[in-house]
Design a protein around this motif. Structure first.
Motif, mmCIF file in Angstrom:
data_model
loop_
_atom_site.group_PDB
_atom_site.id
_atom_site.type_symbol
_atom_site.label_atom_id
_atom_site.label_comp_id
_atom_site.label_asym_id
_atom_site.label_seq_id
_atom_site.Cartn_x
_atom_site.Cartn_y
_atom_site.Cartn_z
ATOM 1 N N LEU A 331 -52.729 3.781 -41.251
ATOM 2 C CA LEU A 331 -52.102 2.453 -41.307
ATOM 3 C C LEU A 331 -53.147 1.363 -41.530
ATOM 4 C CD1 LEU A 331 -49.569 2.752 -38.350
ATOM 5 C CD2 LEU A 331 -48.991 2.660 -40.755
ATOM 6 N N LEU A 332 -54.272 1.494 -40.853
ATOM 7 C CA LEU A 332 -55.340 0.488 -40.985
ATOM 8 C C LEU A 332 -55.904 0.478 -42.401
ATOM 9 C CD1 LEU A 332 -57.204 1.295 -37.656
ATOM 10 C CD2 LEU A 332 -55.498 -0.468 -38.023
ATOM 11 N N VAL A 337 -56.243 -2.038 -47.894
ATOM 12 C CA VAL A 337 -56.060 -1.924 -49.351
ATOM 13 C C VAL A 337 -55.165 -3.043 -49.869
ATOM 14 C CG1 VAL A 337 -54.952 -0.485 -51.108
ATOM 15 C CG2 VAL A 337 -56.506 0.548 -49.496
ATOM 16 N N ILE A 338 -54.109 -3.387 -49.130
ATOM 17 C CA ILE A 338 -53.185 -4.444 -49.576
ATOM 18 C C ILE A 338 -53.855 -5.808 -49.498
ATOM 19 C CG2 ILE A 338 -51.050 -5.655 -48.974
ATOM 20 C CD1 ILE A 338 -49.956 -2.844 -48.142
ATOM 21 N N ALA A 384 -49.515 -4.024 -34.857
ATOM 22 C CA ALA A 384 -49.647 -5.146 -35.798
ATOM 23 C C ALA A 384 -49.681 -4.644 -37.242
ATOM 24 C CB ALA A 384 -50.920 -5.932 -35.489
ATOM 25 N N ALA A 385 -50.346 -3.509 -37.466
ATOM 26 C CA ALA A 385 -50.390 -2.912 -38.812
ATOM 27 C C ALA A 385 -48.997 -2.463 -39.256
ATOM 28 C CB ALA A 385 -51.350 -1.718 -38.817
ATOM 29 N N ARG A 386 -48.237 -1.846 -38.321
ATOM 30 C CA ARG A 386 -46.858 -1.431 -38.634
ATOM 31 C C ARG A 386 -45.994 -2.647 -38.975
ATOM 32 N NH1 ARG A 386 -47.131 1.962 -34.253
ATOM 33 N NH2 ARG A 386 -47.494 4.134 -34.768
ATOM 34 N N LEU A 387 -46.152 -3.708 -38.222
ATOM 35 C CA LEU A 387 -45.382 -4.933 -38.446
ATOM 36 C C LEU A 387 -45.685 -5.520 -39.824
ATOM 37 C CD1 LEU A 387 -44.635 -7.559 -35.818
ATOM 38 C CD2 LEU A 387 -45.620 -8.379 -37.933
ATOM 39 N N PHE A 388 -46.956 -5.558 -40.188
ATOM 40 C CA PHE A 388 -47.356 -6.110 -41.493
ATOM 41 C C PHE A 388 -46.799 -5.265 -42.637
ATOM 42 C CE2 PHE A 388 -50.453 -6.094 -45.016
ATOM 43 C CZ PHE A 388 -50.399 -7.441 -45.366
ATOM 44 N N LEU A 389 -46.878 -3.924 -42.501
ATOM 45 C CA LEU A 389 -46.377 -3.041 -43.558
ATOM 46 C C LEU A 389 -44.854 -3.105 -43.678
ATOM 47 C CD1 LEU A 389 -48.675 0.045 -42.999
ATOM 48 C CD2 LEU A 389 -48.726 -1.475 -44.959
#
Length: 550
Positions: A331-332, A337-338, A384-389
């Motif tokens: 996820l990180l 990458v994005i 936080a990474a899950r939320l952003f994705l």
């Protein structure tokens, strides 16, 4: 204490003492109940005993015991009968299965000498098979694109597969146009219409259930509420095109939907049907099997699973378009990458955070801003990474890409002409313009500029799949072979060690025999020969050969 002038002492006590006694009694009863539950002791029912004065008491007791024994014997006999019946049924079923299986096995052995491996429902191979079925069975194929990244959501291999068959037609549907600025939509429609006819589309996010009635107030004719999510844009123009492509008003037409994950294929079917027919979810790969839906008397749509991304693509497309969910460690990397292809200032304004140096610092700031904290005030970076994705893949976040200046078209002029037959391009342009005017789109300042647009490669053939993603069954067989080899080597080593041990046990006897023979020979030689002072006599220990032990 006994008060004066009273015969008996008073039984009165203070409330504090009375309540204390009641509490202790309750606790005692509770303990007794717990112990009885643990041990399983229950109150035995009182036996209605026969009084000693009753006549023939002994005879009555004997009769009672005989009755008890009779009941127990009956229970045992019934239990045995049931077991025998169950065993008979099982034997009959086994015989039937064996008799039916033998001729089938013979026929299958003649037809297929090699047994076919079962395909898992959620595997890569099953998704490819389902997509191929949808393309082959359909007369018109709709490729659904994400308006935020239309070129990245296009698949070159799928388009070529459709264009190879002359009787099929390919149309593009530009979905999620409400998440992109109006100027950007117009540019992309102008770019895509040069190759294939494209329809601007916006799915209805709130579709009512089929079984439940609509309780809301009915709309007046001529009034349109743009703020509501139930409004679908582009549905009428798409249905008009599909009706024109029908060979005759009585004949049906099959329309297949293809596209990558989270593009909006299932929601497109629901919005055209105006009921929740297909399952829709924010997670990737919600649909796993083909589903046929009768939208109209003449139109039958097939909702297919998402296209499988090949490993040859760059890491950005793998992160955004891959069907299968990533693990926590990846996820990180996906967020990094994005963020690499986005404007830093726009993301800071959108999430209302301060400046950051890398992706980890960005996630730390987002977690603290949203209150995603663990024990000790540590920021939960993975959440936080899950939320952003989820924001990025779903329909919450607005980002846009610019169309390329030079179009490297893979569609020939003859194929373009064949795809445009039966489609009124002028009417389509007018419909698209009216849809864009009616929409409420975000401004270019509030939308994030994403600096990457490239067509993605997908997997459709089984041969490509086997080369890139070997099946887990084959990997398991290879592992089993390696384990067997290791086991064989260990067995050989053990056998060699046993042989060596046996040889070492036998060698001392040989050594003792050689010593005895050599000693006798030396004694004979010394007796026969005369003693010479020139050469010293050889001791029996010198005759011992040390190479025998080692």
């Amino acid at each position: 204490m006994k008060r004066p002038k009273l015969k008996k002492a008073s039984k009165r006590m203070t409330c504090h003492k009375r309540y204390k006694i009641q509490k202790k009694v309750r606790e005692h009863n509770r303990k007794v109940k717990k112990e009885t539950k643990k041990t399983g002791q229950r109150k035995h029912k009182k036996d209605i005993s026969i009084p000693n004065d009753a006549p023939f008491k002994e005879d009555i007791l004997r009769e009672a015991e005989l009755r008890k024994q009779m009941r127990e014997d009956l229970k045992k006999a019934r239990k045995l009968e049931r077991q025998k019946e169950v065993a008979k049924k099982r034997n009959l079923e086994d015989k039937k299965e064996t008799t039916e299986a033998k001729p089938k096995e013979k026929k299958e052995a003649k037809k297929d000498p090699k047994p076919k491996k079962p395909v898992a429902k959620n595997s890569v191979k099953s998704l490819c098979i389902e997509v191929n079925k949808a393309i082959k069975a359909s007369d018109v194929v709709l490729e659904v694109l994400d308006a935020r990244d239309p070129l990245g959501s296009r698949c070159l291999q799928a388009e070529q597969m459709v264009l190879q068959s002359p009787n099929k037609k390919l149309l593009l549907v530009l979905n999620k146009i409400d998440l992109v600025p109006k100027e950007n939509i117009e540019k992309w429609l102008h770019f895509l219409n040069k190759e294939l006819p494209t329809v601007a589309f916006k799915c209805s996010t709130q579709v009512r259930e089929k079984n439940l009635p609509s309780n809301g107030p009915k709309e007046k004719p001529g009034s349109i509420d743009i703020s509501r999510g139930t409004v679908c844009y582009g549905g009428d123009s798409l249905l008009r095109i599909l009706h024109r492509l029908c060979p005759s008003p009585n004949e049906n037409i099959k329309v297949g939907l293809i596209g990558f994950s989270n593009v909006g294929k299932s929601s497109l079917v629901n919005s055209l049907k105006q009921f929740k027919v297909c399952n829709v979810g924010a997670l990737k790969g919600t649909t796993r099997i083909i589903q046929d839906v009768n939208v109209d008397q003449n139109i039958k749509m097939t909702d297919s699973p998402s296209l499988v991304v090949s490993q040859d693509n760059p890491p950005v497309t793998l992160v955004m378009r891959n069907v299968f969910q990533k693990e926590d460690d990846d996820l990180l990397e996906a967020v990094r990458v994005i963020l690499k292809h986005c404007d830093k200032q726009q993301i800071m304004l959108l999430y209302n955070i301060s400046d950051f140096r890398n992706s980890l610092e960005f996630l730390d700031l987002v977690a603290r801003r949203r209150g995603l904290l663990m024990k000790g005030g540590v920021a939960n970076v993975k959440e936080a990474a899950r939320l952003f994705l989820d924001d990025w893949m779903g329909a919450r976040l607005s980002y846009h890409t610019q169309p390329p200046s030079s179009s490297s078209c893979h569609i020939s002029s003859d194929q373009r002409g064949a795809m445009r037959k039966g489609v009124n391009l002028k009417a389509l342009d007018e419909d698209n313009k009216s849809i864009i005017k009616a929409l409420k789109c975000p401004s270019p300042a509030s939308s994030i500029a994403f600096h990457f647009s490239q067509m993605t490669n997908c997997i459709l053939d089984d041969t490509e799949l086997e080369e890139q993603n070997p099946e887990p069954e084959e990997q398991e067989s290879e592992q089993e072979e390696e384990e067997d080899k290791h086991a064989d080597e260990e067995e050989r080593m053990e056998e060699e060690e046993e042989k060596e041990e046996n040889s070492e046990e036998k060698e001392p006897t040989k050594i003792s025999l050689t010593l005895a023979t050599k000693q006798t020979d030396s004694a004979k030689e010394s007796a026969s020969k005369s003693v010479r002072f020139d050469k010293p006599e050889e001791d029996p220990d010198d005759a011992y050969d040390f190479n025998t032990d080692f």
